[in-house]
Design a protein around this motif. Structure first.
Motif, mmCIF file in Angstrom:
data_model
loop_
_atom_site.group_PDB
_atom_site.id
_atom_site.type_symbol
_atom_site.label_atom_id
_atom_site.label_comp_id
_atom_site.label_asym_id
_atom_site.label_seq_id
_atom_site.Cartn_x
_atom_site.Cartn_y
_atom_site.Cartn_z
ATOM 1 N N TYR A 363 -7.149 38.518 19.105
ATOM 2 C CA TYR A 363 -6.774 37.475 20.064
ATOM 3 C C TYR A 363 -5.580 36.636 19.600
ATOM 4 O O TYR A 363 -5.062 35.835 20.379
ATOM 5 C CB TYR A 363 -7.971 36.546 20.308
ATOM 6 N N HIS A 364 -5.208 36.757 18.334
ATOM 7 C CA HIS A 364 -4.107 35.979 17.747
ATOM 8 C C HIS A 364 -4.366 34.474 17.849
ATOM 9 O O HIS A 364 -3.427 33.677 17.900
ATOM 10 C CB HIS A 364 -2.769 36.346 18.399
ATOM 11 N N THR A 365 -5.609 34.120 17.916
ATOM 12 C CA THR A 365 -6.025 32.721 17.899
ATOM 13 C C THR A 365 -7.477 32.681 17.468
ATOM 14 O O THR A 365 -8.208 33.670 17.599
ATOM 15 C CB THR A 365 -5.873 32.063 19.283
ATOM 16 N N ARG A 366 -7.888 31.535 16.922
ATOM 17 C CA ARG A 366 -9.299 31.338 16.590
ATOM 18 C C ARG A 366 -9.898 30.210 17.423
ATOM 19 O O ARG A 366 -11.034 29.808 17.194
ATOM 20 C CB ARG A 366 -9.459 31.041 15.095
ATOM 21 N N GLU A 367 -9.119 29.673 18.349
ATOM 22 C CA GLU A 367 -9.595 28.598 19.197
ATOM 23 C C GLU A 367 -10.606 29.140 20.214
ATOM 24 O O GLU A 367 -10.294 30.046 20.992
ATOM 25 C CB GLU A 367 -8.433 27.930 19.928
ATOM 26 N N ILE A 368 -11.802 28.569 20.196
ATOM 27 C CA ILE A 368 -12.879 29.062 21.056
ATOM 28 C C ILE A 368 -12.500 28.956 22.528
ATOM 29 O O ILE A 368 -12.745 29.877 23.312
ATOM 30 C CB ILE A 368 -14.178 28.287 20.762
ATOM 31 N N ALA A 369 -11.874 27.856 22.913
ATOM 32 C CA ALA A 369 -11.509 27.654 24.317
ATOM 33 C C ALA A 369 -10.466 28.668 24.770
ATOM 34 O O ALA A 369 -10.498 29.141 25.919
ATOM 35 C CB ALA A 369 -10.995 26.231 24.522
ATOM 36 N N GLU A 370 -9.525 29.026 23.899
ATOM 37 C CA GLU A 370 -8.485 29.989 24.270
ATOM 38 C C GLU A 370 -9.046 31.399 24.379
ATOM 39 O O GLU A 370 -8.610 32.189 25.225
ATOM 40 C CB GLU A 370 -7.351 29.960 23.247
ATOM 41 N N ILE A 371 -10.015 31.712 23.521
ATOM 42 C CA ILE A 371 -10.630 33.040 23.590
ATOM 43 C C ILE A 371 -11.479 33.159 24.845
ATOM 44 O O ILE A 371 -11.469 34.180 25.525
ATOM 45 C CB ILE A 371 -11.480 33.297 22.334
ATOM 46 N N GLY A 372 -12.178 32.088 25.169
ATOM 47 C CA GLY A 372 -13.035 32.104 26.345
ATOM 48 C C GLY A 372 -14.256 32.988 26.129
ATOM 49 O O GLY A 372 -14.654 33.269 24.997
ATOM 50 N N GLY A 373 -14.877 33.431 27.206
ATOM 51 C CA GLY A 373 -16.063 34.271 27.104
ATOM 52 C C GLY A 373 -15.754 35.730 27.373
ATOM 53 O O GLY A 373 -14.607 36.165 27.356
ATOM 54 N N GLY A 374 -16.836 36.486 27.591
ATOM 55 C CA GLY A 374 -16.679 37.859 28.021
ATOM 56 C C GLY A 374 -16.488 38.891 26.938
ATOM 57 O O GLY A 374 -16.078 40.019 27.230
ATOM 58 N N MET A 375 -16.796 38.567 25.666
ATOM 59 C CA MET A 375 -16.607 39.572 24.627
ATOM 60 C C MET A 375 -17.588 40.730 24.778
ATOM 61 O O MET A 375 -17.296 41.852 24.371
ATOM 62 C CB MET A 375 -16.716 38.946 23.236
ATOM 63 N N PHE A 376 -18.770 40.478 25.337
ATOM 64 C CA PHE A 376 -19.684 41.579 25.619
ATOM 65 C C PHE A 376 -19.069 42.568 26.613
ATOM 66 O O PHE A 376 -19.434 43.748 26.646
ATOM 67 C CB PHE A 376 -21.006 41.046 26.179
ATOM 68 N N THR A 377 -18.135 42.101 27.428
ATOM 69 C CA THR A 377 -17.462 42.966 28.391
ATOM 70 C C THR A 377 -16.240 43.646 27.781
ATOM 71 O O THR A 377 -16.044 44.858 27.944
ATOM 72 C CB THR A 377 -17.015 42.148 29.626
ATOM 73 N N LYS A 378 -15.417 42.874 27.050
ATOM 74 C CA LYS A 378 -14.159 43.399 26.519
ATOM 75 C C LYS A 378 -14.365 44.215 25.246
ATOM 76 O O LYS A 378 -13.797 45.293 25.104
ATOM 77 C CB LYS A 378 -13.192 42.238 26.241
ATOM 78 N N ILE A 379 -15.109 43.681 24.299
ATOM 79 C CA ILE A 379 -15.341 44.359 23.014
ATOM 80 C C ILE A 379 -16.835 44.253 22.683
ATOM 81 O O ILE A 379 -17.236 43.461 21.838
ATOM 82 C CB ILE A 379 -14.460 43.757 21.892
ATOM 83 N N PRO A 380 -17.656 45.049 23.355
ATOM 84 C CA PRO A 380 -19.111 44.882 23.255
ATOM 85 C C PRO A 380 -19.672 45.095 21.855
ATOM 86 O O PRO A 380 -20.600 44.389 21.451
ATOM 87 C CB PRO A 380 -19.654 45.913 24.242
ATOM 88 N N ARG A 381 -19.137 46.059 21.108
ATOM 89 C CA ARG A 381 -19.675 46.288 19.758
ATOM 90 C C ARG A 381 -19.412 45.087 18.860
ATOM 91 O O ARG A 381 -20.283 44.672 18.097
ATOM 92 C CB ARG A 381 -19.058 47.554 19.161
ATOM 93 N N TYR A 382 -18.225 44.536 18.981
ATOM 94 C CA TYR A 382 -17.914 43.332 18.207
ATOM 95 C C TYR A 382 -18.845 42.194 18.622
ATOM 96 O O TYR A 382 -19.349 41.454 17.770
ATOM 97 C CB TYR A 382 -16.452 42.928 18.412
ATOM 98 N N GLY A 383 -19.082 42.023 19.921
ATOM 99 C CA GLY A 383 -19.968 40.966 20.390
ATOM 100 C C GLY A 383 -21.375 41.111 19.854
ATOM 101 O O GLY A 383 -22.023 40.123 19.484
#
Length: 512
Positions: A363-383
């Protein structure tokens, strides 16, 4: 391999990373790929030797020193080169060789700017030598040399490969820890000259049942306390840690959380308690109060963080508070809890920092607000991995984080040993507040997972292709993922190793 006669094996394992750093220095800088794989080879050979040492270790005699070498080193000051392993140091020594191997594998694909793998891996190997030496040194002077050795490589790892505020963070780390080391060295000198000791040998000083009178021990413990408390770090000496973790490269954060912080708690257990038992008894309630403040303070700070890595850094303040609460109990169960908590924190939080680093790569950021949600959708294994490690860190039963915290609280109020009989009301209050801290820990981790894993990706990332967990990440992370479960299901992997050694140590402490 006979653990009573194979002292050479421990010496080879100890200095192999240092020799490897020298080998990397001779390689031409243009051989980028070859240097990275040489780092993997060096750390793998060193780890294989430590696995062989562990396999040959006599677990039935874990309270005795094994793989021991004790020879004259600096005759002018009566210092010896005395290194050995027992049940207390073996798990930490093992972890000190596992994590650099995983970091070296990770570095074959991911290395922060400005690159320079030769310098990066050389400093990592030098750092590994210092950390490993701290856990096997049984001479106060030798212990101090290894203790100080870690400052320089970590300073440069943060200062050269860190984030935007890397210069500030590296200098703050260096000055804080150096400040504490000065008081620790003065206390060591006082033990030798004013306490009437005739040796620097840690085992001999411990078996003597205490050095000097009660007043002397109290002042000497105060000096040692400053050195070790800053390294842990305990509240209010913790302020260098969030900055160092936030700015450090991923590998630096993994080693800082996984091993380096354990040097402080190990120093309390190995040196401060058995050599200065009366001073330890006087300071134990203070340590307990500061530990519980750290648990609550760290949790509240986590709730206020917007940066994933900084949140994990503040969580370490709380988790190490449970380790120090176990030490403050001043009984065998408390020391067992502290040592287990050390290993569990190293495995779990080390893995969290790996995940935070890879998150930034995507994501080139560690800011939670900038990353937002949806990691189970975009990168499910990482989530899924983030969820697994986060619930381990919040202390879910069946995973590694549970046993250190639960046993520390249980030990603090257990009658029939330690200080629960003398300060029963105080220690009960400390455990109640610490239990509230576990609820807060669950709160900030679950809130983090809700904000990052659930929901839909924000518009910024909805159409952005993001790679899920890569092969090199699976390889470098899998041992930690397995250990998180193994330590939770079968805690005797650590408890069983250290039983006899902790029993011996507490015999010296309580007998003093």
């Amino acid at each position: 391999m006979d653990p009573q006669t194979a002292g050479w094996a421990l010496i080879v394992a100890l200095f192999l990373p240092l020799a490897g750093a020298g080998l990397l220095a001779l390689m031409p800088a243009r051989l980028d790929r070859e240097i990275r794989w040489a780092g993997v080879g060096i750390t793998a050979v060193a780890f294989a030797l430590v696995v062989a040492i562990t396999a040959a270790f006599d677990f039935g005699a874990s309270g005795e020193l094994q793989f021991q070498t004790d020879v004259s080193w600096i005759g002018a000051i009566n210092a010896n080169f005395h290194v050995a392993l027992d049940g207390i140091s073996l798990p930490l020594f093992f972890l000190t060789y596992l994590l650099p191997l995983l970091c070296a594998i990770y570095t074959t694909r991911i290395l922060p700017a400005p690159g320079r793998p030769k310098a990066f891996l050389g400093l990592m190997l030098l750092l590994q030598t210092g950390m490993a030496g701290t856990f096997v040194a049984f001479d106060l002077i030798l212990f101090f040399v290894f203790w100080e050795l870690v400052l320089v490589p970590m300073f440069f790892l943060i200062g050269m490969w860190g984030g935007p505020r890397r210069e500030y963070a590296s200098v703050k780390f260096f000055l804080y820890t150096l400040f504490g080391s000065i008081f620790m060295l003065v206390a060591f000198l006082a033990i030798y000259f004013q306490g009437g000791a005739t040796t620097w040998d840690i085992q001999a000083l411990s078996a003597a049942g205490g050095v000097g009178g009660v007043t002397f021990q109290t002042w000497a413990f105060a000096g040692i306390f400053l050195g070790f408390a800053i390294k842990v770090p305990m509240w209010p000496f913790h302020t260098w840690l969030p900055d160092a973790h936030t700015e450090a490269p991923t590998v630096g954060s993994v080693l800082l959380a996984g091993v380096l912080l354990k040097m402080g708690t190990y120093g309390f257990i190995r040196i401060a308690l058995p050599i200065l038992p009366e001073g330890a008894m006087r300071f134990a309630p203070i340590i307990g109060v500061l530990a519980v403040i750290g648990i609550i303070y760290g949790s509240l700070c986590c709730l206020a963080q917007t940066d994933v890595k900084r949140l994990i850094a503040f969580s370490s303040v709380g988790h190490m508070g449970f380790v120090m609460l176990g030490i403050a109990a001043m009984n065998e169960a408390g020391i067992q809890a502290a040592l287990f908590g050390n290993i569990a924190h190293g495995v779990v939080t080390g893995m969290l920092f790996f995940l935070a680093g890879s998150l930034h790569e995507r994501y080139h950021t560690r800011e939670i607000a900038e990353i937002g949600g949806g990691m189970f959708t975009k990168i499910p294994r990482y989530g899924v991995l983030l969820t697994y490690v986060a619930v381990a860190s919040l202390g879910l039963p069946g995973l590694a984080g549970f046993w250190g915290e639960f046993t520390a609280m249980w030990a603090a109020i257990s009658p029939g040993g330690g200080l629960a009989d003398t300060y029963g009301g105080l220690y009960l209050a400390l455990v109640v507040v610490a239990a509230i801290g576990t609820v807060l820990t669950a709160g900030y981790f679950l809130w983090l997972l809700q904000r990052m894993n659930l929901g839909r990706p924000t518009a910024r990332w909805a159409d952005e292709p993001l790679q899920d967990v890569m092969r090199v990440e699976w390889v470098s992370w899998m041992p930690l993922l397995v250990l998180i479960l193994a330590l939770g299901v079968y805690p005797r992997l650590v408890f069983g190793v250290q039983d006899a050694a902790v029993n011996n140590l507490m015999g010296w402490v309580l007998g003093g």
